[in-house]
Enzyme design. Structure first.
Site, PDB file in Angstrom:
ATOM      1  N   SER A  38       0.782  -1.045   0.097  1.00  0.00           N
ATOM      2  CA  SER A  38       0.107  -0.197  -0.108  1.00  0.00           C
ATOM      3  C   SER A  38       0.909   1.043  -0.107  1.00  0.00           C
ATOM      4  CB  SER A  38      -1.091   0.231   1.228  1.00  0.00           C
ATOM      5  OG  SER A  38      -0.218   0.304   2.250  1.00  0.00           O
ATOM      6  N   LYS A  39       0.273   2.358  -0.185  1.00  0.00           N
ATOM      7  CA  LYS A  39       0.964   3.831   0.019  1.00  0.00           C
ATOM      8  C   LYS A  39       2.015   3.882   0.882  1.00  0.00           C
ATOM      9  CE  LYS A  39      -1.582   6.978  -3.027  1.00  0.00           C
ATOM     10  NZ  LYS A  39      -3.029   6.759  -3.103  1.00  0.00           N
ATOM     11  N   ARG A  40       1.702   3.048   2.029  1.00  0.00           N
ATOM     12  CA  ARG A  40       2.817   3.353   2.993  1.00  0.00           C
ATOM     13  C   ARG A  40       4.075   2.934   2.823  1.00  0.00           C
ATOM     14  NH1 ARG A  40       1.973  -1.181   6.569  1.00  0.00           N
ATOM     15  NH2 ARG A  40       2.939  -0.204   8.270  1.00  0.00           N
TER      16      ARG A  40
END
Ligand code: GLU
Length: 484
Positions: free
Chosen positions: A255-257
């Site tokens: 994910s974006k993290r």
């Protein structure tokens, strides 16, 4: 599968941008078809109108184009099984839902939102209880005539088990008693994914369904739909999850993290589509009989096979992608490389900088194009000088010896007849010989004076070519005055 042609599809929902996981699904689905001389379809699954994102469909199509995943049928490509956008197929789904109602595999459900709400427990969890499964046909007719809102539900068997064989995960079975009577057609007339993808896959002749493993356990429900229609089930190939690793080493769904996760963001960060495709091809698949790591898309089409797929989650490693990308940049022909590097350099550098020369120096030294601004800071700025850089053991240089060299060379360089690498090199070499100095010691002094940092792409004379005469002399002058 009458004519034995393999047909696969990519069926994204245009609800966002092209996640790397989706791109991998598209790639594997495409490769499976192409490895066997089959056909590949793009189908846009836009029946969840609430989640639609404007422009997402165009991004999907552009991404497939940029990555070389060309589809034989789909929006823009045509094909005999269109339309390929689900919102344009609503009548088809209604017709097929009606067939299942007629054959007793589906039913109208008139339950109100309040009633469905009341079935949930404190935590908001609760499935449908089958209330309308066996409604009297007269009551159904009456409700329909009165215009009561309804949904259409799939009638699941109450006993027994449903099983299928997945090519990656093996046998998957579920007790039918665990299956809820899921909605096929919603109150607004739109079908659910659970229903319409099955209808489409069948009507479009899809033989192999390749998709993420989040659908592994709901696939028995889809198998029951195939059975209810009397259609041949497709071959199922569910793909392992794609994970990301955070700075503490914890692994979770990508994910974006973890960093950029859309294809477009990676491209904007300076990754080459070919490198991205090559890297993600290896995230969950490897060739059967070799350790080959570099693949063009055509080579992937040759090498791909279901047997090479793994069921263990694959971890996306940005460092590894950088490495792939640097290798791809190195292999880029000069004109293609320059087409990407020069606009960035020209924007950052003043008019007097020889950006073509600078581009050539960077060709083997950058991993992504977005490394360029940082790599050329020593050109776009005059960095703070640390005089200890003049000390070099190998060349036996010191700030004092370098100062002497710089002072001697200033007039020689001012009078240099031409300003290219070879002549400048010859000039400095002659000077070194005349003073009985090592050429390396002279080059060291000039390189440090020009670059003002420990490591630079290119040596003294290459840098002089990059900076041009005026800036080179100005930098040497400044270095001399700083050594006072
Ligand atoms: N529209 C679904 C998704 O984007 C497709 C799943 C499938 O390939 O069947 O997740």
């Amino acid at each position: 599968m009458s004519d034995n042609i393999i047909k696969t599809r990519f069926a994204p929902s245009p609800t966002g941008f092209m996640h790397i996981g989706n791109l991998r699904t598209a790639l594997y689905s495409y490769l499976l078809a192409k490895s066997k001389g089959g056909k590949f379809i793009l189908r846009i699954e836009d029946t969840d109108q609430v989640r639609l994102v404007e422009g997402a469909q165009e991004v999907i199509i552009d991404t497939l184009k940029m990555t070389g995943i060309d589809y034989d049928e789909g929006p823009g490509a045509g094909g005999e099984n269109g339309p390929y956008i689900q919102s344009q197929r609503l009548e088809i789904y209604k017709k097929y839902a009606q067939k299942l109602i007629d054959s007793g595999h589906a039913y109208y459900c008139f339950c109100t939102a309040e009633r469905l709400e009341s079935l949930k427990d404190d935590k908001g969890i609760g499935g449908y209880d089958g209330h309308c499964r066996d409604l009297d046909p007269d009551e159904v007719r009456k409700n329909l005539e009165e215009g009561k809102p309804f949904v259409i539900r799939q009638k699941m068997p109450l006993e027994g088990t449903t099983s299928y064989y997945d090519e990656v995960y093996g046998e998957v079975s579920i007790d039918n008693s665990e299956l809820r009577d899921q909605i096929m057609i919603k109150a607004d007339g739109y079908p659910t994914y659970n229903f319409c993808h099955v209808v489409d896959d069948h009507l479009m002749g899809v033989t192999h369904v390749v998709r993420g493993n989040e659908y592994l356990t709901s696939t028995p429900k889809y198998c029951l739909l195939y059975d209810a229609f009397g259609w041949e089930r497709p071959v199922y190939v569910h793909l392992p999850l794609l994970m990301g690793k955070d700075s503490e080493g914890n692994v979770s769904k990508l994910s974006k993290r973890h960093g950029a996760v859309s294809f477009q963001d990676l491209v904007n960060d300076g990754y080459l589509p070919e490198a991205i495709v090559n890297y993600i091809a290896l995230l969950g698949w490897c060739p059967k009989d070799s350790n080959q790591e570099f693949f063009t898309i055509d080579e992937l089409k040759q090498a791909f096979s279901i047997e090479g797929l793994s069921k263990s989650p694959a971890v996306f490693d940005y460092e590894k992608l950088r490495w792939f990308n640097s290798e791809y940049i190195k292999k880029l022909p000069d004109d293609e490389y320059n087409a990407k590097a020069l606009p960035i350099l020209n924007e950052l550098c003043g008019d007097n900088i020889n950006t073509e020369k600078l581009a050539a120096l960077l060709h083997t030294r950058i991993s992504v194009f977005s490394d360029i601004p940082e790599q050329i800071k020593f050109v776009t700025e005059r960095l703070d000088m640390d005089s200890s850089l003049y000390t070099n053991k190998k060349n036996k240089t010191t700030p004092e010896s370098c100062k002497e060299v710089l002072i001697d060379c200033l007039p020689l360089l001012t009078d240099a007849p031409s300003w290219d690498n070879d002549s400048l090199f010859a000039l400095l070499k002659d000077y070194a010989a005349s003073k009985e100095k090592k050429a390396g010691a002279v080059m060291w002094a000039i390189r440090v004076a020009l670059g003002r940092q420990a490591v630079t792409p290119g040596g003294a004379t290459e840098l002089m070519e990059v900076f041009g005469k005026e800036e080179s002399l100005a930098r040497i002058q400044q270095a001399v005055s700083e050594l006072d």
